[in-house]
Design a protein around this motif. Structure first.
Motif, short mmCIF file in Angstrom:
data_model
loop_
_atom_site.label_atom_id
_atom_site.label_comp_id
_atom_site.label_asym_id
_atom_site.label_seq_id
_atom_site.Cartn_x
_atom_site.Cartn_y
_atom_site.Cartn_z
N VAL A 2 0.85 -1.19 0.00
CA VAL A 2 0.00 0.00 0.00
C VAL A 2 0.90 1.25 0.00
O VAL A 2 1.72 1.43 0.91
N GLU A 41 2.19 5.18 0.14
CA GLU A 41 1.96 6.40 0.90
C GLU A 41 1.26 7.42 -0.02
O GLU A 41 1.39 7.36 -1.25
N PRO A 42 0.48 8.34 0.56
CA PRO A 42 -0.31 9.27 -0.26
C PRO A 42 0.46 9.95 -1.38
O PRO A 42 -0.06 10.11 -2.50
N ARG A 82 0.70 7.62 -4.63
CA ARG A 82 -0.48 6.90 -5.11
C ARG A 82 -0.90 7.36 -6.51
O ARG A 82 -2.07 7.56 -6.80
N ASP A 106 -7.87 0.97 -5.30
CA ASP A 106 -8.76 1.28 -4.19
C ASP A 106 -9.11 2.76 -4.24
O ASP A 106 -8.24 3.60 -4.48
N ASP A 137 -9.78 4.90 -1.98
CA ASP A 137 -9.12 5.74 -0.98
C ASP A 137 -7.60 5.60 -0.96
O ASP A 137 -6.89 6.56 -0.68
N ARG A 138 -7.10 4.37 -1.25
CA ARG A 138 -5.67 4.11 -1.10
C ARG A 138 -4.92 4.03 -2.43
O ARG A 138 -3.71 3.79 -2.45
N ILE A 181 -2.82 -0.71 -5.45
CA ILE A 181 -2.29 -1.63 -4.44
C ILE A 181 -1.71 -2.85 -5.14
O ILE A 181 -2.37 -3.45 -6.00
#
Length: 242
Positions: A32, A34-35, A38, A107, A109-110, A113
């Motif tokens: 996952v 980090e912001p 992404r 995803d 929000d994330r 992935i």
């Protein structure tokens, strides 16, 4: 260096994690980002590769001072130069693992992935970088293996009673059995009366080893247990806790 991501796995502790990546292909994990990272554009073309390299941080094996020699776990106490090993206790806490890229999910929000298998990393391990594995240059069949030729990974025969194995969802049963078969015990402890505990997928697996056979004694939940410590004790000590 910047941490670009963290991996999620079924290992909350170091004990029991395979000593190298790829030894238990059934182990599943997700990377996952980090912001800041992404951005799907940063992964363009990665889906064409079957395997990737993860460069990561030994976040749970840090020391103020480094040592020129270390004791690889399979050499029974013999010392080797730190740069001739993959010990986590290094001047720079960098790990390297080759894993299979099973897919890339998105995803809301994330962001993107990565779904990977065969990782030898603890849950929430920080990731420094991701690179594609290139067979032409990264695979060297003629390479000499040095002292690791003396420490071929042996596999134990695992006796996992069906009623205990069924406490795991079906998709995790091959993975937990594979972890046990790799013999997670410290090489200096070979007592058949000891009971060991490996935490995997939210459960503690208690087992004993006699020769080349491993027998699972119990599988218990870790939920609501405070101060839990993974390790080992004698069968008598464990029986007193039940």
């Amino acid at each position: 260096m910047k941490i670009i991501a963290h991996i999620r796995t079924d290992f909350p502790d170091k004990f029991g994690i395979p000593r190298q990546s790829g030894l238990v292909e059934e182990l599943q994990g997700t990377v996952v980002f980090e912001p800041e990272y992404r951005n799907p554009a940063a992964l363009r073309g990665l889906e064409e590769f079957s395997h990737i390299w993860l460069l990561w941080k030994f976040s749970q094996s840090q020391k103020e001072h480094w040592s020129a020699t270390v004791k690889p776990p399979r050499l029974g106490g013999r010392r080797m130069g730190v740069f001739a090993t993959r010990s986590p206790f290094r001047p720079n806490d960098i790990g390297l693992s080759c894993v299979r890229l099973e897919g890339i999910d998105t995803d809301k929000d994330r962001g993107p992935i990565l779904k990977v298998s065969g990782a030898d990393l603890m849950d929430k391990t920080p990731i420094y970088d991701i690179k594609p594995y290139i067979p032409l240059t990264d695979c060297r069949p003629e390479a000499a293996e040095g002292y690791t030729g003396e420490t071929k990974m042996h596999q134990l025969k695992v006796e996992f009673p069906a009623h205990l194995l069924e406490r795991y969802p079906e998709e995790k049963r091959a993975a937990v059995t594979g972890v046990l078969a790799q013999d997670p015990r410290p090489v200096y402890v070979q007592d058949p009366e000891r009971i060991y505990g490996v935490t995997f997928g939210g459960l503690d697996v208690k087992f004993m080893v006699n020769g080349e056979s491993l027998r699972v004694c119990d599988v218990v939940s870790t939920k609501g247990v405070k101060g839990r410590k993974t390790g080992f004790g004698t069968a008598e000590q464990y029986a007193q806790k039940l």
